[in-house]
Design an enzyme around this catalytic site. Structure first.
Site, mmCIF file in Angstrom:
data_model
loop_
_atom_site.group_PDB
_atom_site.id
_atom_site.type_symbol
_atom_site.label_atom_id
_atom_site.label_comp_id
_atom_site.label_asym_id
_atom_site.label_seq_id
_atom_site.Cartn_x
_atom_site.Cartn_y
_atom_site.Cartn_z
ATOM 1 N N ARG A 110 49.395 43.411 -31.808
ATOM 2 C CA ARG A 110 48.574 42.239 -32.126
ATOM 3 C C ARG A 110 47.169 42.333 -31.548
ATOM 4 N NH1 ARG A 110 50.768 37.605 -34.262
ATOM 5 N NH2 ARG A 110 53.043 37.535 -34.452
ATOM 6 N N TYR A 129 40.721 41.564 -29.960
ATOM 7 C CA TYR A 129 39.527 41.619 -30.807
ATOM 8 C C TYR A 129 38.361 42.325 -30.126
ATOM 9 C CZ TYR A 129 36.014 40.429 -34.274
ATOM 10 O OH TYR A 129 35.047 40.518 -35.237
ATOM 11 N N TYR A 186 50.818 40.250 -20.401
ATOM 12 C CA TYR A 186 51.467 40.303 -21.724
ATOM 13 C C TYR A 186 50.826 41.433 -22.503
ATOM 14 C CZ TYR A 186 53.012 38.631 -26.374
ATOM 15 O OH TYR A 186 53.551 38.528 -27.636
ATOM 16 N N LYS A 191 55.330 40.968 -19.584
ATOM 17 C CA LYS A 191 56.064 40.876 -20.850
ATOM 18 C C LYS A 191 55.625 42.084 -21.663
ATOM 19 C CE LYS A 191 56.526 38.237 -25.134
ATOM 20 N NZ LYS A 191 56.085 37.047 -25.927
ATOM 21 N N ILE A 208 61.417 37.507 -22.996
ATOM 22 C CA ILE A 208 60.695 36.354 -23.537
ATOM 23 C C ILE A 208 60.881 36.442 -25.039
ATOM 24 C CG2 ILE A 208 58.458 35.231 -23.796
ATOM 25 C CD1 ILE A 208 57.737 36.170 -21.016
ATOM 26 N N THR A 240 52.371 33.010 -28.647
ATOM 27 C CA THR A 240 52.106 33.323 -30.051
ATOM 28 C C THR A 240 53.027 32.539 -30.965
ATOM 29 O OG1 THR A 240 51.513 35.568 -29.365
ATOM 30 C CG2 THR A 240 51.873 35.205 -31.708
ATOM 31 N N THR A 241 54.322 32.495 -30.618
ATOM 32 C CA THR A 241 55.298 31.782 -31.434
ATOM 33 C C THR A 241 55.020 30.287 -31.448
ATOM 34 O OG1 THR A 241 56.891 33.474 -30.781
ATOM 35 C CG2 THR A 241 57.783 31.528 -31.861
#
Length: 292
Positions: free
Chosen positions: A137, A106, A132, A161, A203, A43-44
């Site tokens: 999100r 989504y 993850y 994560k 992470i 994401t980052t």
């Protein structure tokens, strides 16, 4: 398999394109400062606004530049199971050591759909998978029963994560999963408690900016030096907070321009350059951490 301070790497963009030279230098710096593994295209790293070609290229650059010095955990998530599998095959071909695969977002699958998503990937690709879980999100949670089922049925699903922010999940997952299942925090601000509950590392977003301090913090927790870890936590906490004072990774990229002037600060829409107040918060936090 994985532990310590693992930065979720930003992707440097310059004039609309990936700045490969800056990224290679960034990888070298991260390794030199003590990061124990690297995560490109998370994401980052703004993977959501990369083309497939860019995504694969960034992973390949990271693997090539790391040159076996530390493991590379490639971001391979998608809300389309077929695309996630394609990402995994590409990462495996590039030489990545594992795939970081986010829960499908989504679509909002039920828990059986979440299980089948990860099972489908594990059955078809031998690249180790780190789950993850970031419901803030994705909306979708990877429930503890699903994590238990996946960890028991697939030896290539090696860890998680956990960015739920719920420290109780660390104990629940540790008790539910096989002994070698690795738990990594997805939140810098709670990494101290996470490791105390049985986690093995983080992470990290902050490690982009303060890799040495984050590595020292993780080493202190591994050594059982909780007083030393707490002192580092207090030094880093304002930065953990400031880096999310506006939409990430805007504040992270701004912070890097302060710490490493060679790094471009470009972001891709819909992410924007952080607000004046956010930049001021980052500036204060960098001073408290002793980074400027």
């Amino acid at each position: 398999m994985f532990s310590g301070s693992i930065p979720a790497l930003i992707t440097p963009f310059r004039d609309g394109a990936v700045d490969e030279a800056a990224f290679r230098a960034f990888v070298d710096w991260q390794i030199g400062e003590g990061s124990s593994a690297l995560v490109p295209c998370g994401t980052t790293g703004e993977s959501a606004t990369m083309t497939v070609e860019e995504h694969n290229r960034v992973i390949a650059i990271c693997v090539d530049q790391a040159a076996g010095r530390v493991p590379v955990i490639a971001g391979c998530g998608s809300n389309d199971t077929r695309i996630a599998l394609e990402h995994m095959f590409a990462a495996q071909a590039a030489g990545a050591d594992a795939a970081l695969v986010v829960a499908p977002y989504y679509n909002k699958p039920n828990q059986e759909g979440v299980y089948r998503h990860f099972a489908h990937l594990a059955e078809r690709c031998s690249l180790p998978i780190i789950l993850y879980n970031v419901p803030s999100r994705t909306i979708t949670d990877i429930g503890v029963p699903v994590i238990h089922r996946l960890s028991e049925e697939f030896q290539t699903i090696v860890g998680i994560k956990d960015a739920t922010g719920n420290l109780g999940r660390v104990a629940a997952q540790r008790l539910a999963c096989r002994a070698d299942f690795c738990q990594l925090s997805g939140n810098d601000e709670t990494a101290l408690g996470f490791n105390a509950m049985g986690g093995k590392g983080c992470i990290s977003v902050t490690a982009n900016v303060a890799p040495r301090l984050c590595a020292e913090f993780q080493q202190a927790t591994e050594n059982g030096d909780w007083d030393g870890a707490l002192a580092l936590q207090d030094r880093l906490y304002p930065l953990h907070d400031a880096l999310f004072s506006d939409a990430s990774p805007g504040p992270v990229k701004y912070a890097l321009t302060r710490v490493r002037p060679d790094m471009p600060g470009d972001v891709r829409l819909p992410i924007t350059w952080p607000s004046e107040s956010s930049r001021a918060a980052v500036d204060r936090a960098l001073e408290i951490a002793g980074l400027v």
